[in-house]
Design an enzyme around this catalytic site. Structure first.
Site, PDB file in Angstrom:
ATOM      1  N   ASP A   1      -1.491   6.650   6.218  1.00 44.83           N
ATOM      2  CA  ASP A   1      -2.597   5.748   5.897  1.00 44.83           C
ATOM      3  C   ASP A   1      -2.803   4.877   7.135  1.00 44.83           C
ATOM      4  O   ASP A   1      -1.914   4.117   7.531  1.00 44.83           O
ATOM      5  CB  ASP A   1      -2.199   4.905   4.680  1.00 44.83           C
ATOM      6  CG  ASP A   1      -3.224   3.830   4.308  1.00 44.83           C
ATOM      7  OD1 ASP A   1      -4.201   3.636   5.046  1.00 44.83           O
ATOM      8  OD2 ASP A   1      -3.013   3.184   3.256  1.00 44.83           O
TER       9      ASP A   1
ATOM     10  N   LYS B   1     -12.057  -1.855   6.878  1.00 48.21           N
ATOM     11  CA  LYS B   1     -11.228  -2.675   7.753  1.00 48.21           C
ATOM     12  C   LYS B   1     -11.770  -2.617   9.186  1.00 48.21           C
ATOM     13  O   LYS B   1     -11.979  -3.627   9.810  1.00 48.21           O
ATOM     14  CB  LYS B   1      -9.768  -2.203   7.734  1.00 48.21           C
ATOM     15  CG  LYS B   1      -9.181  -2.007   6.333  1.00 48.21           C
ATOM     16  CD  LYS B   1      -8.957  -3.294   5.565  1.00 48.21           C
ATOM     17  CE  LYS B   1      -8.801  -3.117   4.062  1.00 48.21           C
ATOM     18  NZ  LYS B   1      -7.648  -2.386   3.618  1.00 48.21           N
TER      19      LYS B   1
ATOM     20  N   TRP C   1       0.830  -1.214   0.000  1.00 45.68           N
ATOM     21  CA  TRP C   1       0.000   0.000   0.000  1.00 45.68           C
ATOM     22  C   TRP C   1       0.859   1.256   0.000  1.00 45.68           C
ATOM     23  O   TRP C   1       0.530   2.237  -0.673  1.00 45.68           O
ATOM     24  CB  TRP C   1      -0.969  -0.014   1.182  1.00 45.68           C
ATOM     25  CG  TRP C   1      -1.936  -1.147   1.120  1.00 45.68           C
ATOM     26  CD1 TRP C   1      -2.092  -2.137   2.049  1.00 45.68           C
ATOM     27  CD2 TRP C   1      -2.864  -1.456   0.076  1.00 45.68           C
ATOM     28  NE1 TRP C   1      -3.059  -3.024   1.641  1.00 45.68           N
ATOM     29  CE2 TRP C   1      -3.546  -2.633   0.434  1.00 45.68           C
ATOM     30  CE3 TRP C   1      -3.181  -0.846  -1.151  1.00 45.68           C
ATOM     31  CZ2 TRP C   1      -4.535  -3.216  -0.359  1.00 45.68           C
ATOM     32  CZ3 TRP C   1      -4.165  -1.423  -1.947  1.00 45.68           C
ATOM     33  CH2 TRP C   1      -4.826  -2.584  -1.552  1.00 45.68           C
TER      34      TRP C   1
HETATM   35  C1  LIG Z   1      -7.080  -2.029   2.216  1.00 46.26           C
HETATM   36  C2  LIG Z   1      -6.050  -0.986   2.268  1.00 46.26           C
HETATM   37  C3  LIG Z   1      -5.903  -0.023   1.248  1.00 46.26           C
HETATM   38  C4  LIG Z   1      -6.756  -0.019   0.020  1.00 46.26           C
HETATM   39  O1  LIG Z   1      -8.042   0.362   0.327  1.00 46.26           O
HETATM   40  P1  LIG Z   1      -9.168   0.551  -0.788  1.00 46.26           P
HETATM   41  O2  LIG Z   1     -10.268   1.133   0.010  1.00 46.26           O
HETATM   42  O3  LIG Z   1      -9.466  -0.803  -1.345  1.00 46.26           O
HETATM   43  O4  LIG Z   1      -8.646   1.466  -1.820  1.00 46.26           O
HETATM   44  C5  LIG Z   1      -4.943   0.949   1.414  1.00 46.26           C
HETATM   45  N1  LIG Z   1      -4.148   0.988   2.492  1.00 46.26           N
HETATM   46  C6  LIG Z   1      -4.250   0.074   3.474  1.00 46.26           C
HETATM   47  C7  LIG Z   1      -3.339   0.150   4.654  1.00 46.26           C
HETATM   48  C8  LIG Z   1      -5.191  -0.941   3.390  1.00 46.26           C
HETATM   49  O5  LIG Z   1      -5.284  -1.854   4.375  1.00 46.26           O
END
Ligand SMILES: *Cc1c(COP(=O)(O)O)cnc(C)c1O
Length: 360
Positions: free
Chosen positions: A172, A196, A102
């Protein structure tokens, strides 16, 4: 009805109490005669839902007054572009720590808009640790430093924030949102996809310090300009109303648990049950450096692909689902977000112990 223990990395399980409340309110939300799915996003009823959700975020995460809380769409992946378009605007450069897929995707996307630089990476050991950095590693002229704080796929988490001096820090936090106390004032921006730990898919929550706003590149689409969304209280266009409603229910549930500190204590307990067993088992082991282990995502392996596959198959049949690891790590991964009860982890470990005995 029988429900499984769902260890999915995302979309992932939601608290049962939240699902029940949503079910009870499905046809007639608080006497409105409608489902939240059906009502206008400009209605008084929905306005209260989104305002309550924002207030709960502020209260639970102790978000300072000078931060905006935005409810957006497009997932975390859309922010990989929105972040450089909004913030890589002074010196047109930004520093990234590459701790997994990511972070790498965010870094590659930012390269389209300016000089994105990888300061450190843990790719050399399949992202099984967090690289150490010091303030001197960062370009003091960078517009921001970007990190992925909890690495969903590899099961690592920054044990402490990197020292970036006065450079704005952007993180993030998709897979650790609301899972432990964090000092929002240490960040210029934190953001994450909801699926999540917050709500179903479709919602991205972005928390931005106000002084970061107002400098988007001219090419920035209106929908990706955080200023537009901040000026319109996330109602520039139709937001993902139902997902925001579930988000509000999850926040109320966290408050009922005693807030983020209480949820964190439970998360520590769950993670300890699993890691302690992994560290003592002769069959299963953790793939991650001890000091960098995530509380939310726990990858583990037996070291034997056939045995891994057998384990996943038998676990699934026993009601422990979505334990197959990410294809880049192999083995297994148990995601134990806020909604996973302690009992779910205890039962998983019990199952693992029996599997170990039977397959020794
Ligand atoms: C799942 C995830 C993403 C991607 O998320 P989307 O909503 O599918 O774009 C990005 N960063 C992290 C840390 C993730 O766990």
């Amino acid at each position: 009805m029988s429900r499984v223990y769902n260890f999915s990395a995302g979309p992932s399980m939601l608290p049962e109490a939240v699902l029940k409340k949503a079910a009870a309110e499905m046809l007639d939300y608080e006497g409105s005669g409608q489902s939240v799915m059906e009502m206008s996003h400009r209605s008084k009823t929905f306005d209260k839902i989104i305002k309550d959700a924002e207030q709960l975020f502020r209260e639970l995460m102790n978000i300072p007054e000078n931060y905006k809380v935005l409810f957006l769409q497009g997932g975390a992946s859309t922010q990989f572009a929105a972040i450089p378009m909004n913030f890589m605007n002074k010196n047109k450069k930004a520093d990234f720590i590459i701790t997994g897929q990511w972070a790498k995707k965010a870094y590659q996307e930012a390269q389209k808009y300016g000089a994105a630089r990888a300061v450190a990476s843990s790719a050399d050991k399949t992202f099984s640790y967090i690289p150490k950095t010091t303030a001197a590693d960062f370009d003091q002229d960078a517009d921001y430093v970007y990190i992925c704080m909890n690495n969903t796929i590899y099961g690592t988490k920054f044990p402490e924030l990197p020292d970036v001096g006065n450079i704005p820090l952007i993180a993030d936090i998709s897979s650790m949102f609301l899972s432990e106390p964090m000092d929002v004032s240490k960040f210029a921006v934190v953001y994450g996809g909801a699926q999540k730990n917050i709500a179903p898919a479709g919602l991205t929550v972005v928390i931005i310090r106000e002084d970061m706003l107002g400098n988007a590149m001219d090419i920035t689409p209106t929908m990706l300009n955080y200023q537009t969304m901040a000026d319109n209280d996330s109602l520039y266009n139709t937001p993902p109303c139902y997902t925001i409603y579930i988000c509000k229910l999850v926040l109320e549930w966290i408050k009922e648990q005693g807030g983020i500190e209480a949820v964190y204590q439970t998360n520590l307990k769950k993670a300890a049950i699993l890691y302690d067993y992994l560290d003592s088992s002769a069959m299963f082991s953790s793939t991650v450096a001890k000091e960098d282990r995530s509380l939310m995502n726990v990858p583990f392996v037996t070291g034997n692909d056939e045995l891994d596959a057998k384990f996943v198959k038998e676990a699934t049949a026993a009601g422990f689902v979505n334990l197959k690891g990410h294809r880049t790590v192999g083995g297994m991964r148990a995601s134990i977000y806020n909604a996973m009860p302690v009992e779910g982890v205890e039962k998983l470990v019990e199952f693992m112990k029996n599997f170990e005995k039977e397959n020794a």
